[in-house]
Write a protein that holds these residues in place. Structure first.
Motif, PDB file in Angstrom:
ATOM      1  N   GLU A 101     -41.814 -46.066 -17.646  1.00 60.86           N
ATOM      2  CA  GLU A 101     -42.176 -45.767 -16.255  1.00 60.86           C
ATOM      3  C   GLU A 101     -41.409 -46.662 -15.286  1.00 60.86           C
ATOM      4  O   GLU A 101     -40.881 -46.185 -14.276  1.00 60.86           O
ATOM      5  CB  GLU A 101     -43.676 -45.962 -16.038  1.00 60.86           C
ATOM      6  CG  GLU A 101     -44.095 -45.729 -14.600  1.00 60.86           C
ATOM      7  CD  GLU A 101     -45.546 -46.055 -14.319  1.00 60.86           C
ATOM      8  OE1 GLU A 101     -45.964 -45.851 -13.166  1.00 60.86           O
ATOM      9  OE2 GLU A 101     -46.259 -46.517 -15.228  1.00 60.86           O
ATOM     10  N   GLU A 129     -37.690 -45.563 -15.288  1.00 61.09           N
ATOM     11  CA  GLU A 129     -37.490 -44.280 -14.591  1.00 61.09           C
ATOM     12  C   GLU A 129     -37.561 -44.471 -13.079  1.00 61.09           C
ATOM     13  O   GLU A 129     -36.747 -43.916 -12.339  1.00 61.09           O
ATOM     14  CB  GLU A 129     -38.526 -43.254 -15.043  1.00 61.09           C
ATOM     15  CG  GLU A 129     -38.262 -42.700 -16.425  1.00 61.09           C
ATOM     16  CD  GLU A 129     -39.355 -41.755 -16.907  1.00 61.09           C
ATOM     17  OE1 GLU A 129     -40.406 -41.633 -16.241  1.00 61.09           O
ATOM     18  OE2 GLU A 129     -39.153 -41.134 -17.963  1.00 61.09           O
ATOM     19  N   THR A 130     -38.534 -45.238 -12.623  1.00 60.29           N
ATOM     20  CA  THR A 130     -38.660 -45.490 -11.190  1.00 60.29           C
ATOM     21  C   THR A 130     -37.468 -46.295 -10.694  1.00 60.29           C
ATOM     22  O   THR A 130     -36.898 -45.988  -9.635  1.00 60.29           O
ATOM     23  CB  THR A 130     -39.976 -46.237 -10.893  1.00 60.29           C
ATOM     24  OG1 THR A 130     -41.065 -45.459 -11.390  1.00 60.29           O
ATOM     25  CG2 THR A 130     -40.159 -46.465  -9.409  1.00 60.29           C
ATOM     26  N   LEU A 180     -34.465 -44.191 -10.102  1.00 62.36           N
ATOM     27  CA  LEU A 180     -34.500 -43.363  -8.895  1.00 62.36           C
ATOM     28  C   LEU A 180     -33.865 -44.077  -7.699  1.00 62.36           C
ATOM     29  O   LEU A 180     -33.339 -43.436  -6.789  1.00 62.36           O
ATOM     30  CB  LEU A 180     -35.947 -42.989  -8.551  1.00 62.36           C
ATOM     31  CG  LEU A 180     -36.640 -42.024  -9.497  1.00 62.36           C
ATOM     32  CD1 LEU A 180     -38.116 -41.883  -9.111  1.00 62.36           C
ATOM     33  CD2 LEU A 180     -35.948 -40.677  -9.492  1.00 62.36           C
ATOM     34  N   VAL A 201     -38.999 -50.559  -4.432  1.00 61.02           N
ATOM     35  CA  VAL A 201     -39.153 -50.231  -5.850  1.00 61.02           C
ATOM     36  C   VAL A 201     -40.498 -50.755  -6.362  1.00 61.02           C
ATOM     37  O   VAL A 201     -41.211 -50.047  -7.080  1.00 61.02           O
ATOM     38  CB  VAL A 201     -37.989 -50.782  -6.691  1.00 61.02           C
ATOM     39  CG1 VAL A 201     -38.194 -50.480  -8.165  1.00 61.02           C
ATOM     40  CG2 VAL A 201     -36.662 -50.207  -6.214  1.00 61.02           C
ATOM     41  N   ALA A 243     -43.159 -48.469  -5.140  1.00 63.12           N
ATOM     42  CA  ALA A 243     -43.127 -47.197  -5.873  1.00 63.12           C
ATOM     43  C   ALA A 243     -43.813 -47.331  -7.228  1.00 63.12           C
ATOM     44  O   ALA A 243     -44.268 -46.338  -7.793  1.00 63.12           O
ATOM     45  CB  ALA A 243     -41.685 -46.727  -6.053  1.00 63.12           C
ATOM     46  N   LEU A 244     -43.899 -48.565  -7.720  1.00 61.55           N
ATOM     47  CA  LEU A 244     -44.569 -48.834  -8.997  1.00 61.55           C
ATOM     48  C   LEU A 244     -45.997 -49.343  -8.780  1.00 61.55           C
ATOM     49  O   LEU A 244     -46.537 -50.081  -9.587  1.00 61.55           O
ATOM     50  CB  LEU A 244     -43.755 -49.851  -9.803  1.00 61.55           C
ATOM     51  CG  LEU A 244     -42.462 -49.298 -10.371  1.00 61.55           C
ATOM     52  CD1 LEU A 244     -41.532 -50.410 -10.798  1.00 61.55           C
ATOM     53  CD2 LEU A 244     -42.772 -48.364 -11.532  1.00 61.55           C
ATOM     54  N   TRP A 296     -41.193 -57.784 -11.440  1.00 58.61           N
ATOM     55  CA  TRP A 296     -42.324 -56.853 -11.452  1.00 58.61           C
ATOM     56  C   TRP A 296     -43.526 -57.477 -12.163  1.00 58.61           C
ATOM     57  O   TRP A 296     -44.654 -57.374 -11.690  1.00 58.61           O
ATOM     58  CB  TRP A 296     -41.935 -55.539 -12.134  1.00 58.61           C
ATOM     59  CG  TRP A 296     -43.078 -54.579 -12.195  1.00 58.61           C
ATOM     60  CD1 TRP A 296     -43.446 -53.681 -11.229  1.00 58.61           C
ATOM     61  CD2 TRP A 296     -44.034 -54.452 -13.246  1.00 58.61           C
ATOM     62  NE1 TRP A 296     -44.563 -52.998 -11.637  1.00 58.61           N
ATOM     63  CE2 TRP A 296     -44.951 -53.455 -12.868  1.00 58.61           C
ATOM     64  CE3 TRP A 296     -44.208 -55.074 -14.473  1.00 58.61           C
ATOM     65  CZ2 TRP A 296     -46.020 -53.074 -13.666  1.00 58.61           C
ATOM     66  CZ3 TRP A 296     -45.268 -54.699 -15.264  1.00 58.61           C
ATOM     67  CH2 TRP A 296     -46.151 -53.709 -14.866  1.00 58.61           C
TER      68      TRP A 296
END
Length: 104
Positions: free
Chosen positions: A11, A14-15, A18, A35, A38-39, A70
């Protein structure tokens, strides 16, 4: 850092992809907050500046560098205050499904 599941890594990757506009497995430093958001993270501007890219917004961040960022932001979101809040809200979550009825 806690070990991430394969699904979590997929996940995140993939994000991240983008936002990778050049196809070089890197994002622009100025996109870091976007980013993370988005997560499902909600970093403050201060947290983003602490990552060290504020002085060089044209820098590019690889996914290998992004992942620990993250994890740090995610860990900060689930600190002691968040756990206390979850325990308090659970009192009203009669069905234990993470929903609170407006009738409570």
């Amino acid at each position: 850092m806690a070990k991430l599941s394969e699904d979590q890594i997929v996940e995140i990757q993939e994000t991240f992809n983008l936002f990778d506009q050049r196809g070089d497995n890197k994002i622009a430093a100025h996109q870091l907050g976007d980013v993370l958001r988005a997560l499902s993270q909600n970093p403050t501007e201060s947290e983003i500046r602490k990552c060290g890219y504020a002085s060089n917004p044209d820098a590019r961040i690889s996914s290998e560098v992004f992942l620990p960022i993250w994890q740090t932001v995610s860990k900060n979101r689930h600190g002691p205050a968040t756990r206390r809040l979850h325990r308090r809200v659970r009192v009203f979550d009669k069905d234990q499904n993470f929903y609170i009825s407006s009738a409570n």
